[in-house]
Design an enzyme around this catalytic site. Structure first.
Site, PDB file in Angstrom:
ATOM      1  N   ARG A  37       5.563  -9.020  -0.777  1.00 24.22           N
ATOM      2  CA  ARG A  37       4.244  -8.608  -0.291  1.00 24.22           C
ATOM      3  C   ARG A  37       3.156  -9.606  -0.678  1.00 24.22           C
ATOM      4  O   ARG A  37       2.225  -9.831   0.100  1.00 24.22           O
ATOM      5  CB  ARG A  37       3.907  -7.216  -0.821  1.00 24.22           C
ATOM      6  N   GLY A 348      10.852   0.177   2.762  1.00 21.34           N
ATOM      7  CA  GLY A 348      11.268  -0.471   1.522  1.00 21.34           C
ATOM      8  C   GLY A 348      12.769  -0.519   1.328  1.00 21.34           C
ATOM      9  O   GLY A 348      13.337  -1.576   0.991  1.00 21.34           O
ATOM     10  N   GLY A 371       5.518   3.566   5.271  1.00 19.45           N
ATOM     11  CA  GLY A 371       4.855   4.709   5.897  1.00 19.45           C
ATOM     12  C   GLY A 371       3.914   4.300   7.006  1.00 19.45           C
ATOM     13  O   GLY A 371       3.801   4.988   8.025  1.00 19.45           O
TER      14      GLY A 371
END
Length: 393
Positions: A37, A348, A371
């Protein structure tokens, strides 16, 4: 079409509040265990540095209840120091007087990372007082945190309502990759959905069955669907209160002429002892628990995947963390990676599986949102993107 940082002019000397998603795993010694990330937002940070902006970065980490030294972003600041050829500072203070002072010291083409936004009271409730305090730190707001774009927080939504704004390069890439799935996917479009629970993906299942030509369902959630069809599932995980919802999804698919593929054989183990002896069966016996899809199911899933021109994959096919139950996820992942169609992976656990089985080179796009990706596919919009100003054409 949303405004991007490349649409912004005159950034030199401007203080840019950049919201990133640095919610990464950090061990007890402060070591970052997965930099994906952070690395994904480096192009945006480097672009702003090149434009000689004063870059003030906002991010969250975990779900702390107030200040928690183990949820500090200090390790991320140390990582950025090693990656960026510019001054990188870190402000540990939660006092806005101190924060404003530190921001005032940031030079053109330099970076200041603020402490975990979830240490601030009112972040998750999108408190407007906090939003205004954060907005007072900058001239322009840029959101590059796709993974939190579904959450109306002060640093993701509140600030964007106050300052001139744009999306970052990562956010732009995410939208370009996922929007076709929402709007007009290439056909045949195959959705591969796995994981443990139907309840956590019910809404996206009901939405994606209307968009996809074929829906492949694996993982423990498949057993609830199989029970809905009257199949024997032994002691496998099942959500009793989701059986009717599974039937509804199957009925929707039938009425629309869509194909739903469920496992036809399974890798099982004794439910009580979980002995290492693993065997393949057509019907799961009462004392057995299913942990992975079997060889015939893998062939069936792979054949359907090979026809696709568009694929979306979210969720493993079994308990892939254990070697004896990893073949289903590995082989379905290989089929997706070898497919000639455009492949998008989100979530994930799914990204972890892609990395574990070294499938990344064959995947066209790996979304940093879990999400957020699912909600975007479900609803076709995300609040923290909706609030961003439109591009002027």
């Amino acid at each position: 079409m949303k405004r991007t940082i490349k649409d912004l002019v005159g950034l030199r000397g401007k203080t840019v509040l950049l919201r990133t998603d640095f919610n990464v795993p950090i061990d007890e010694n402060g070591r970052i265990m997965d930099i994906t990330r952070i690395a994904s937002s480096l192009p945006t940070i480097k672009y702003l540095i090149k434009q000689k902006a004063k870059v003030v970065i906002l991010s969250h980490l975990g779900r702390p209840k107030g200040y928690d030294v183990h949820k500090s972003l200090w390790p991320v600041a140390m990582f950025l120091k090693g990656e960026l050829r510019c001054g990188v500072g870190f402000c540990h203070s939660l006092s806005f007087d101190e924060i404003k002072y530190r921001v005032s010291l940031v030079r053109e083409g330099s970076v200041l990372l603020l402490e975990n936004t979830r240490f601030f009271e009112g972040e998750e409730s999108c408190d407007m007082t906090l939003s205004k305090k954060l907005a007072s730190l900058g001239d322009i707001y840029v959101n590059d945190a796709f993974g939190t774009a579904h959450r109306r927080n002060a640093s993701t939504f509140g600030v964007a309502r106050i300052l001139p704004n744009a999306i970052g390069l990562l956010m732009e890439k995410e939208l370009k990759a996922i929007s076709p799935i929402v709007d007009e996917p290439k056909r045949p479009f195959v959705a591969v959905i796995g994981g443990a629970k139907v309840s956590s993906k019910l809404k996206v299942l009901k939405s994606i069955i209307k968009k996809a030509d074929s829906l492949i369902i694996g993982g423990a959630m498949a057993y609830t669907f199989l029970k809905a069809q009257g199949e024997s599932i032994g002691e496998s995980l099942v959500e009793e209160d989701m059986v009717d919802d599974c039937l509804e999804i199957l009925e929707i698919a039938k009425s629309l002429g869509k194909k739903v593929l469920l496992p036809i054989d399974h890798i099982v183990a004794d439910a009580s002892t979980k002995k290492p002896s693993v065997k393949e069966v057509k019907t799961i016996k009462e004392n057995m628990t299913g942990y992975d899809i079997g060889a015939e199911t893998i062939k069936m899933f792979a054949k359907e995947i090979s026809k696709a021109k568009q694929i979306f994959w979210n969720g493993p096919m079994g308990k892939y963390e254990e070697a004896r139950f990893s073949e289903g996820t590995c082989e379905v992942g290989n089929a997706i990676a070898n497919c000639k169609g455009f492949t998008v992976v989100g979530g994930g656990d799914t990204l972890a599986a892609v990395n574990q089985f070294e499938l990344g080179d064959g995947i066209d796009f790996m979304s940093t949102g879990g999400g957020a990706t699912m909600e975007f596919i479900e609803q076709g919009r995300l609040p923290c993107i909706e609030v961003i100003q439109e591009k002027i054409i």
